[in-house]
Design an enzyme around this catalytic site. Structure first.
Site, PDB file in Angstrom:
ATOM      1  CG  ASN A 195      -1.753   1.204   1.384  1.00 22.45           C
ATOM      2  OD1 ASN A 195      -1.833   2.034   0.475  1.00 22.45           O
ATOM      3  ND2 ASN A 195      -2.408   1.340   2.535  1.00 22.45           N
ATOM      4  CD1 TRP A 196       3.343   1.243  -3.136  1.00 20.79           C
ATOM      5  CD2 TRP A 196       3.511   2.731  -4.811  1.00 20.79           C
ATOM      6  NE1 TRP A 196       4.133   0.688  -4.118  1.00 20.79           N
ATOM      7  CE2 TRP A 196       4.253   1.570  -5.150  1.00 20.79           C
ATOM      8  CE3 TRP A 196       3.469   3.789  -5.707  1.00 20.79           C
ATOM      9  CZ2 TRP A 196       4.944   1.458  -6.361  1.00 20.79           C
ATOM     10  CZ3 TRP A 196       4.158   3.672  -6.910  1.00 20.79           C
ATOM     11  CH2 TRP A 196       4.898   2.528  -7.230  1.00 20.79           C
ATOM     12  CE  LYS A 197      -0.147   3.181   4.980  1.00 16.68           C
ATOM     13  NZ  LYS A 197      -0.053   3.319   6.418  1.00 16.68           N
TER      14      LYS A 197
ATOM     15  CG  HIS B 131      -5.887   2.009   5.871  1.00 15.61           C
ATOM     16  ND1 HIS B 131      -5.416   2.930   6.777  1.00 15.61           N
ATOM     17  CD2 HIS B 131      -4.857   1.164   5.612  1.00 15.61           C
ATOM     18  CE1 HIS B 131      -4.148   2.640   7.048  1.00 15.61           C
ATOM     19  NE2 HIS B 131      -3.787   1.580   6.354  1.00 15.61           N
TER      20      HIS B 131
ATOM     21  CD  GLU C  45      -2.788   5.523   7.123  1.00 16.97           C
ATOM     22  OE1 GLU C  45      -2.860   5.486   5.880  1.00 16.97           O
ATOM     23  OE2 GLU C  45      -1.821   5.073   7.756  1.00 16.97           O
TER      24      GLU C  45
ATOM     25  CD  GLU D  75      -3.663  -2.505   7.922  1.00 13.70           C
ATOM     26  OE1 GLU D  75      -2.576  -2.757   7.404  1.00 13.70           O
ATOM     27  OE2 GLU D  75      -4.271  -1.447   7.740  1.00 13.70           O
TER      28      GLU D  75
ATOM     29  N   GLY E  85       2.228   2.251  11.142  1.00 16.57           N
ATOM     30  CA  GLY E  85       3.170   3.360  10.977  1.00 16.57           C
ATOM     31  C   GLY E  85       3.898   3.755  12.246  1.00 16.57           C
TER      32      GLY E  85
ATOM     33  CB  SER F 245       5.021  -1.638  12.359  1.00 15.82           C
ATOM     34  OG  SER F 245       4.577  -0.323  12.627  1.00 15.82           O
TER      35      SER F 245
ATOM     36  N   GLY G 298       2.802  -1.275   4.493  1.00 14.91           N
ATOM     37  CA  GLY G 298       2.805   0.151   4.200  1.00 14.91           C
ATOM     38  C   GLY G 298       4.219   0.627   3.906  1.00 14.91           C
TER      39      GLY G 298
END
Ligand code: PGA
Length: 256
Positions: free
Chosen positions: A9-11, A95, A97, A167, A173, A212, A233
């Protein structure tokens, strides 16, 4: 689970340069790799470029979001049909975020899930507990609640052929990955929970861990029987780390 599933997942990261260099290196390094499906989920603006770059390989295309509507006056949004049209197969929804920074509710996520299933795309449904829920021992409760919202609206059978990504929010992160044995316990709970509601079909659910993940902790995570793959990530932006994680996933499934 016959294959591991690793999603990068490049975000909100990447560039045309990254698309061309990373995907070239990735395809080269992964020649001959079996037992591991690999998905790249770049920002939506690079989906077409990634699609072109991976066209001769087994790597598949993922998206990071989808709208709840099929079409119409929704400026800035992307529909499930559009994602399918350009070759996307997997779509990350729920997600943390997006739940936290974009105020997406469980109901919004259930709607996205529905739109993806209707279009024949594979939802990668992220679920997980907050730090406070973790401290209070409410991890399973939090996961069950997030699964229930979707089942109540759409029935238990919608969990066939989907990916659930566990998650823990406190692990995303932060460099603080959850302990493999704890993750195993939660994954086993998730699989059983879905199985009980949908007899005979839950083995079709792929359960990934995310939070992570690095090339250092991937092996111990993948050694757990109910960890079918990883949602990666920051480590997926480092080509050496990402290749190593995929190699470990493929190896783990070979010996399993
Ligand atoms: P991280 O992100 O690997 O950087 O923790 C995982 C995710 O958000 O899916």
């Amino acid at each position: 689970m016959a294959h591991a599933l690793v999603i990068g997942n490049w975000k909100l990261n990447g560039s045309l340069h990254l698309v061309s260099t990373m995907l070239f290196d990735l395809q080269y390094a992964l020649r001959g790799i079996q037992n591991c499906k690999v998905v790249i989920a770049p920002p939506v603006i690079y989906l077409g470029n990634v699609k072109q770059a991976i066209c001769d390989s087994f790597i598949e295309l993922g998206a990071q979001n989808v709208d709840i509507h099929a079409s119409g006056a929704f400026t800035g949004e992307i529909s499930s049909a559009m994602l399918k049209d350009i070759g996307v197969k997997y779509v990350i929804i729920g997600h943390s975020e997006r739940r936290i920074l974009h105020s997406e509710t469980d109901q919004v996520i259930a709607r996205k899930f529905y739109m993806l299933k209707k279009e024949g795309l594979i939802p990668v449904l992220c679920i997980g507990e907050t730090e406070a829920e973790y401290q209070e021992g409410k991890t399973k409760e939090a996961c069950a609640r997030q699964i229930d919202v979707i089942m109540h609206v759409q029935g238990s059978e919608v969990f066939n052929d989907v990916v659930v990504a566990y998650e823990p929010i406190w692990a995303i992160g932060t460099g603080k990955s959850a302990h493999p044995e704890q993750v195993q316990e939660v994954h086993s709970f998730i699989r059983t929970y879905i199985t009980q509601k949908n007899a005979n079909k839950a083995s079709l659910v792929t359960i990934q861990y995310g939070g992570s993940v690095t090339s250092k902790n991937a092996e111990a995570l993948l050694a757990q029987p109910d960890i079918d793959g990883l949602l990666v990530g920051s480590a997926c932006l480092n080509i050496e780390s990402f290749i190593e994680i995929i190699r470990l996933a493929a190896k783990q499934k070979q010996v399993a």
